[in-house]
Design a protein around this motif. Sequence first.
Motif, short mmCIF file in Angstrom:
data_model
loop_
_atom_site.label_atom_id
_atom_site.label_comp_id
_atom_site.label_asym_id
_atom_site.label_seq_id
_atom_site.Cartn_x
_atom_site.Cartn_y
_atom_site.Cartn_z
N THR A 1 -22.50 25.53 44.42
CA THR A 1 -21.70 24.79 43.45
C THR A 1 -21.40 25.76 42.30
O THR A 1 -22.03 26.83 42.18
CB THR A 1 -22.45 23.57 42.90
N GLU A 2 -20.49 25.39 41.45
CA GLU A 2 -20.14 26.25 40.32
C GLU A 2 -21.37 26.49 39.43
O GLU A 2 -21.63 27.61 39.00
CB GLU A 2 -19.03 25.59 39.50
N ARG A 3 -22.15 25.45 39.19
CA ARG A 3 -23.34 25.58 38.34
C ARG A 3 -24.40 26.45 39.01
O ARG A 3 -25.06 27.26 38.36
CB ARG A 3 -23.92 24.19 38.05
N GLU A 4 -24.60 26.29 40.32
CA GLU A 4 -25.58 27.11 41.03
C GLU A 4 -25.20 28.59 40.97
O GLU A 4 -26.06 29.45 40.77
CB GLU A 4 -25.69 26.64 42.48
N ALA A 5 -23.92 28.88 41.13
CA ALA A 5 -23.46 30.26 41.03
C ALA A 5 -23.71 30.81 39.63
O ALA A 5 -24.12 31.96 39.46
CB ALA A 5 -21.98 30.35 41.40
N GLU A 6 -23.48 29.97 38.61
CA GLU A 6 -23.70 30.38 37.23
C GLU A 6 -25.19 30.69 36.98
O GLU A 6 -25.54 31.71 36.39
CB GLU A 6 -23.25 29.26 36.29
N VAL A 7 -26.07 29.82 37.48
CA VAL A 7 -27.51 30.03 37.31
C VAL A 7 -27.94 31.31 38.02
O VAL A 7 -28.71 32.11 37.48
CB VAL A 7 -28.30 28.80 37.83
N LEU A 8 -27.45 31.53 39.23
CA LEU A 8 -27.80 32.73 39.98
C LEU A 8 -27.33 33.98 39.23
O LEU A 8 -28.07 34.97 39.13
CB LEU A 8 -27.21 32.69 41.39
N GLN A 9 -26.14 33.95 38.68
CA GLN A 9 -25.64 35.09 37.90
C GLN A 9 -26.52 35.35 36.68
O GLN A 9 -26.80 36.51 36.35
CB GLN A 9 -24.19 34.84 37.47
N LEU A 10 -26.97 34.29 36.02
CA LEU A 10 -27.84 34.45 34.86
C LEU A 10 -29.18 35.06 35.26
O LEU A 10 -29.72 35.93 34.55
CB LEU A 10 -28.06 33.11 34.16
N LEU A 11 -29.72 34.62 36.39
CA LEU A 11 -30.98 35.19 36.88
C LEU A 11 -30.81 36.68 37.19
O LEU A 11 -31.67 37.49 36.84
CB LEU A 11 -31.45 34.46 38.14
N LEU A 12 -29.73 37.02 37.85
CA LEU A 12 -29.49 38.42 38.19
C LEU A 12 -29.27 39.27 36.94
O LEU A 12 -29.77 40.39 36.85
CB LEU A 12 -28.29 38.53 39.13
#
Length: 142
Positions: free
Chosen positions: A117-128
Motif C-alpha cells: 500500500t502507499e503507507r507501507e511503501a512510505e514506512v519501508l522507505q523510512l526504515l531504509l
Amino acid sequence: MIVVAPGGRRPSAGESLAKAPATIALLDLRMPVLDGVGAIGEIRQFDEAARIVVLTTYDSDNDIYRAIKAGTKGYLLKDTRREELLECIRKVAAGETCLPPALMEKLIVGMRSEPLTEREAEVLQLLLAARAIRTSEHSSHQ
C-alpha cells in the motif's frame, strides 16, 4: 534501566502500562493470553506514541511485517547479544527504529511478492533511510 511491569498473564497490555508507565514496552510475539501483535494494538490504543520493541524467536517476514504494521519500533530475535538489545532499547527510547539488516532483508524479500500500500511503501522507505543514516554515522565514528 528498570523493569516496571514484568510479563505474566495480565489480560491487558494497556492496563499494565497504565499501572506502571514505561519508556519502552518489550514484548514477545507469542504470549499466553494475547499475542504480541494484539498487545501492540492494545498499547497503541492506550498510548499512540508508545515505543515498543519485539523480542522473539519468530523471524518470518509475516511476523516482522505484522509487528511493524501494528506499531513496533524495534524487532529483535532472542539470540541477540545483550549489548545489541540494550542499544536497540536506547534507540527506540530516543525515537529511532531498530531492525537488524538480516531481518530487514527478510521483510523486503517477503514483501516483494505482495504489492505494498502507499503507507507501507512510505514506512519501508523510512526504515531504509534510518538504516542508511545509522550506517553512515557508525562508519564516521570508527
